[in-house]
Design a protein around this motif. Structure first.
Motif, PDB file in Angstrom:
ATOM      1  N   SER A 107      82.196  64.548  31.277  1.00 45.18           N
ATOM      2  CA  SER A 107      83.147  63.988  32.522  1.00 45.18           C
ATOM      3  C   SER A 107      84.269  63.042  32.059  1.00 45.18           C
ATOM      4  CB  SER A 107      82.285  63.647  33.581  1.00 45.18           C
ATOM      5  OG  SER A 107      81.509  64.694  34.292  1.00 45.18           O
ATOM      6  N   VAL A 108      83.601  62.129  31.232  1.00 48.68           N
ATOM      7  CA  VAL A 108      84.589  61.085  30.705  1.00 48.68           C
ATOM      8  C   VAL A 108      85.773  61.656  29.642  1.00 48.68           C
ATOM      9  CG1 VAL A 108      84.493  59.070  29.081  1.00 48.68           C
ATOM     10  CG2 VAL A 108      82.883  59.187  30.829  1.00 48.68           C
ATOM     11  N   GLN A 109      85.328  62.538  28.861  1.00 45.74           N
ATOM     12  CA  GLN A 109      86.194  63.092  28.038  1.00 45.74           C
ATOM     13  C   GLN A 109      87.281  63.985  28.666  1.00 45.74           C
ATOM     14  OE1 GLN A 109      83.631  65.737  25.702  1.00 45.74           O
ATOM     15  NE2 GLN A 109      83.340  64.006  24.016  1.00 45.74           N
ATOM     16  N   ASN A 110      86.879  64.513  29.892  1.00 41.00           N
ATOM     17  CA  ASN A 110      87.689  65.260  30.979  1.00 41.00           C
ATOM     18  C   ASN A 110      88.556  64.293  31.625  1.00 41.00           C
ATOM     19  OD1 ASN A 110      88.909  67.362  32.187  1.00 41.00           O
ATOM     20  ND2 ASN A 110      87.656  66.451  34.274  1.00 41.00           N
ATOM     21  N   TYR A 111      88.115  62.899  31.994  1.00 37.88           N
ATOM     22  CA  TYR A 111      88.955  62.038  32.548  1.00 37.88           C
ATOM     23  C   TYR A 111      89.981  61.546  31.447  1.00 37.88           C
ATOM     24  CZ  TYR A 111      85.608  61.595  36.431  1.00 37.88           C
ATOM     25  OH  TYR A 111      84.744  61.939  37.247  1.00 37.88           O
ATOM     26  N   TYR A 112      89.376  61.441  30.383  1.00 38.03           N
ATOM     27  CA  TYR A 112      90.779  60.934  29.379  1.00 38.03           C
ATOM     28  C   TYR A 112      92.086  61.932  28.956  1.00 38.03           C
ATOM     29  CZ  TYR A 112      88.797  56.559  27.685  1.00 38.03           C
ATOM     30  OH  TYR A 112      88.321  55.251  27.608  1.00 38.03           O
ATOM     31  N   SER A 113      91.354  63.125  29.420  1.00 36.54           N
ATOM     32  CA  SER A 113      92.350  64.374  29.171  1.00 36.54           C
ATOM     33  C   SER A 113      93.289  64.184  30.303  1.00 36.54           C
ATOM     34  CB  SER A 113      91.873  65.578  29.103  1.00 36.54           C
ATOM     35  OG  SER A 113      91.056  66.199  30.217  1.00 36.54           O
ATOM     36  N   ILE A 114      92.710  63.998  31.527  1.00 32.67           N
ATOM     37  CA  ILE A 114      93.629  63.753  32.719  1.00 32.67           C
ATOM     38  C   ILE A 114      94.557  62.744  32.317  1.00 32.67           C
ATOM     39  CG2 ILE A 114      93.816  62.947  35.178  1.00 32.67           C
ATOM     40  CD1 ILE A 114      91.140  64.426  35.466  1.00 32.67           C
ATOM     41  N   LEU A 115      94.266  61.470  31.953  1.00 34.10           N
ATOM     42  CA  LEU A 115      95.134  60.139  31.761  1.00 34.10           C
ATOM     43  C   LEU A 115      96.275  60.928  30.849  1.00 34.10           C
ATOM     44  CD1 LEU A 115      92.878  57.322  31.256  1.00 34.10           C
ATOM     45  CD2 LEU A 115      94.319  58.196  33.251  1.00 34.10           C
ATOM     46  N   GLU A 116      96.005  61.709  29.878  1.00 35.53           N
ATOM     47  CA  GLU A 116      96.850  62.260  28.703  1.00 35.53           C
ATOM     48  C   GLU A 116      97.852  63.325  29.308  1.00 35.53           C
ATOM     49  OE1 GLU A 116      95.870  62.092  24.129  1.00 35.53           O
ATOM     50  OE2 GLU A 116      94.330  63.227  25.390  1.00 35.53           O
ATOM     51  N   ASP A 117      97.367  64.064  30.202  1.00 35.45           N
ATOM     52  CA  ASP A 117      98.246  65.119  30.894  1.00 35.45           C
ATOM     53  C   ASP A 117      98.941  64.483  31.817  1.00 35.45           C
ATOM     54  OD1 ASP A 117      96.917  67.292  29.454  1.00 35.45           O
ATOM     55  OD2 ASP A 117      95.443  67.781  30.855  1.00 35.45           O
ATOM     56  N   THR A 118      98.843  63.477  32.550  1.00 35.81           N
ATOM     57  CA  THR A 118      99.800  62.761  33.545  1.00 35.81           C
ATOM     58  C   THR A 118     100.346  61.627  32.993  1.00 35.81           C
ATOM     59  OG1 THR A 118      97.866  61.337  34.209  1.00 35.81           O
ATOM     60  CG2 THR A 118      98.030  63.289  35.653  1.00 35.81           C
ATOM     61  N   HIS A 119     100.482  61.779  31.530  1.00 39.56           N
ATOM     62  CA  HIS A 119     101.314  60.832  30.532  1.00 39.56           C
ATOM     63  C   HIS A 119     101.092  59.310  30.868  1.00 39.56           C
ATOM     64  CE1 HIS A 119     103.253  64.611  29.553  1.00 39.56           C
ATOM     65  NE2 HIS A 119     103.395  64.811  30.968  1.00 39.56           N
ATOM     66  N   LEU A 120     100.015  59.028  31.064  1.00 40.47           N
ATOM     67  CA  LEU A 120      99.542  57.603  31.419  1.00 40.47           C
ATOM     68  C   LEU A 120      98.887  56.968  30.264  1.00 40.47           C
ATOM     69  CD1 LEU A 120      99.852  55.906  33.975  1.00 40.47           C
ATOM     70  CD2 LEU A 120      97.468  56.078  34.313  1.00 40.47           C
ATOM     71  N   GLY A 121      98.528  57.585  29.382  1.00 37.99           N
ATOM     72  CA  GLY A 121      98.181  57.094  28.125  1.00 37.99           C
ATOM     73  C   GLY A 121      97.924  58.219  26.788  1.00 37.99           C
ATOM     74  N   PHE A 122      97.478  57.545  25.753  1.00 41.79           N
ATOM     75  CA  PHE A 122      97.451  58.565  24.582  1.00 41.79           C
ATOM     76  C   PHE A 122      96.388  58.106  23.547  1.00 41.79           C
ATOM     77  CE2 PHE A 122     100.569  55.251  23.655  1.00 41.79           C
ATOM     78  CZ  PHE A 122     100.333  54.890  22.302  1.00 41.79           C
ATOM     79  N   HIS A 123      95.723  59.207  22.982  1.00 45.00           N
ATOM     80  CA  HIS A 123      94.802  58.811  21.920  1.00 45.00           C
ATOM     81  C   HIS A 123      95.464  58.460  20.587  1.00 45.00           C
ATOM     82  CE1 HIS A 123      91.969  61.006  24.763  1.00 45.00           C
ATOM     83  NE2 HIS A 123      90.652  59.906  24.033  1.00 45.00           N
ATOM     84  N   LEU A 124      94.795  57.842  19.745  1.00 41.62           N
ATOM     85  CA  LEU A 124      94.915  57.483  18.234  1.00 41.62           C
ATOM     86  C   LEU A 124      94.073  57.930  17.334  1.00 41.62           C
ATOM     87  CD1 LEU A 124      98.036  56.252  17.422  1.00 41.62           C
ATOM     88  CD2 LEU A 124      96.947  53.972  17.236  1.00 41.62           C
ATOM     89  N   ASP A 125      93.840  58.689  16.533  1.00 45.82           N
ATOM     90  CA  ASP A 125      92.970  59.218  15.875  1.00 45.82           C
ATOM     91  C   ASP A 125      92.687  58.164  14.817  1.00 45.82           C
ATOM     92  OD1 ASP A 125      92.266  61.284  17.370  1.00 45.82           O
ATOM     93  OD2 ASP A 125      93.845  62.567  16.141  1.00 45.82           O
ATOM     94  N   ALA A 126      91.437  58.171  14.156  1.00 46.68           N
ATOM     95  CA  ALA A 126      91.054  57.251  13.024  1.00 46.68           C
ATOM     96  C   ALA A 126      91.445  57.852  11.952  1.00 46.68           C
ATOM     97  CB  ALA A 126      89.544  57.240  12.999  1.00 46.68           C
ATOM     98  N   PHE A 127      92.149  57.041  10.793  1.00 48.79           N
ATOM     99  CA  PHE A 127      92.582  57.418   9.668  1.00 48.79           C
ATOM    100  C   PHE A 127      91.701  57.622   8.513  1.00 48.79           C
ATOM    101  CE2 PHE A 127      94.173  56.720   5.316  1.00 48.79           C
ATOM    102  CZ  PHE A 127      95.030  57.696   4.913  1.00 48.79           C
ATOM    103  N   HIS A 128      91.546  58.973   7.913  1.00 46.56           N
ATOM    104  CA  HIS A 128      90.721  59.160   6.662  1.00 46.56           C
ATOM    105  C   HIS A 128      91.348  60.295   6.070  1.00 46.56           C
ATOM    106  CE1 HIS A 128      87.429  60.039   4.345  1.00 46.56           C
ATOM    107  NE2 HIS A 128      86.880  58.832   4.752  1.00 46.56           N
TER     108      HIS A 128
END
Length: 326
Positions: A220-241
């Motif tokens: 559910s938390v992962q889905n909530y974060y996807s909602i934030l991205e789909d509504t353009h309220l935020g974005f993920h930044l992946d770890a570098f490797h």
């Protein structure tokens, strides 16, 4: 009007996505200067209902104004995805030379409904809160960290007005973007998630800890974060490797698009901003990342952005988590 850095296509149809309040409608009105009949606002209840009953009536409406303009603006297109089929047909019509400017504050409904995204016939642009260069002489770092840079704040000299505006913005996001669109079933749980996620703004995402704080499962938390991205309220930044496999195993960071919005969602607007404090540094990091993210989008650079966490930083994060749990 402040000069925006987002480059609007002049000879091709396009989508302009962005969170509420970033100035999409204002930008298009100022740049395109289309006549009123060529501006279709789906936030207008009467307009939305009429087109919902008969989507094909859009064609007659557009053909009636093409003698005076070749540009048609459809605002908040996610409210009625079905009309994109009509838009697609009109773009392909051999007897019609028209450009569509389509704005939206959410891609969630478009994705969920399998909406016609015009198969590459419309370019994609994103609009964000103001950058430091867009603000120019109006830019003050402490104000940007404390209140964010949504365009409406420029005309508000009083701190009390800014607080009221940002609190109303957070409430409107929940009411109009989330609940009205029936994206989730439990608004109270999502509200708790927003507060927790906003407090963790710019931190490495710990899904299990957030799920425990919110009272739901990790999915559910992962889905909530996807909602934030789909509504353009935020974005993920992946770890570098250097290894893609190992990179995918590391948790990402998440950044809200604006420090003022994040502080409002975290109920932190009453907290003062003071230089040489950890809170000031945390907000400054968020601001710098947002500046880079916006510039990367506006310049169409397509750089892959990621964060690098050193061993010393990991030890500091571990120590901080221990202190938090004492």
């Amino acid at each position: 009007m402040l000069k925006r850095e987002c480059k609007i296509p002049k000879s091709n149809s396009f989508f302009l996505f962005g969170a509420r309040g970033t100035g999409k409608s204002t930008l298009l009105r100022e740049l395109l200067k289309v006549p009123p009949d060529a501006y279709i606002d789906l936030l207008n209840i009467a307009t939305e209902r009429a087109l919902a009953r008969d989507p094909d009536s859009l064609e007659a409406r557009i053909r009636a104004v093409t003698s005076s303009t070749k540009i048609i603006v459809i605002d908040e297109v996610q409210r009625l995805p079905v009309i994109l089929d009509v838009v697609h047909r009109l773009i392909e019509a051999p007897d019609l030379d028209v450009i569509f400017a389509l704005t939206g504050s959410s891609a969630r409904k478009l994705k969920a409904g399998g909406a016609n995204l015009l198969a590459g016939r419309a370019f994609l642009r994103n609009l964000f809160p103001l950058t430091s260069t867009e603000l120019g002489s109006n830019f003050i770092l402490t104000a940007a960290l404390q209140w964010g840079t949504l365009p409406a704040l420029i005309k508000m000299p009083q701190d009390s007005d800014k607080i009221e505006f940002l609190e109303a913005y957070a409430h409107a996001y929940l009411k109009e973007e989330i609940w009205a669109e029936q994206i989730i079933r439990s608004l109270d749980r999502f509200r708790r998630f927003l507060e927790v996620a906003a407090v963790q703004n710019g931190c490495v995402v710990n899904y299990s800890k957030i799920a425990k704080d919110v009272g739901c499962d990790c999915k559910s938390v992962q889905n909530y974060y996807s909602i934030l991205e789909d509504t353009h309220l935020g974005f993920h930044l992946d770890a570098f490797h250097t290894s893609i496999r190992k990179r995918l195993r590391k948790a990402p960071k998440f950044y809200f698009i604006d420090t003022g919005v994040a502080r409002a969602l975290a109920n932190q607007l009453s907290i003062g901003i003071h230089e040489s404090t950890s809170y000031f540094g945390h907000l400054f990091e968020q601001f710098v990342i947002n500046e880079i993210y916006r510039k990367n989008s506006y310049t169409r650079s397509n750089f892959k952005l990621s964060y690098l966490c050193t061993e010393a930083a990991l030890k500091l994060i571990f120590w901080w988590n221990v202190q938090e749990n004492l």
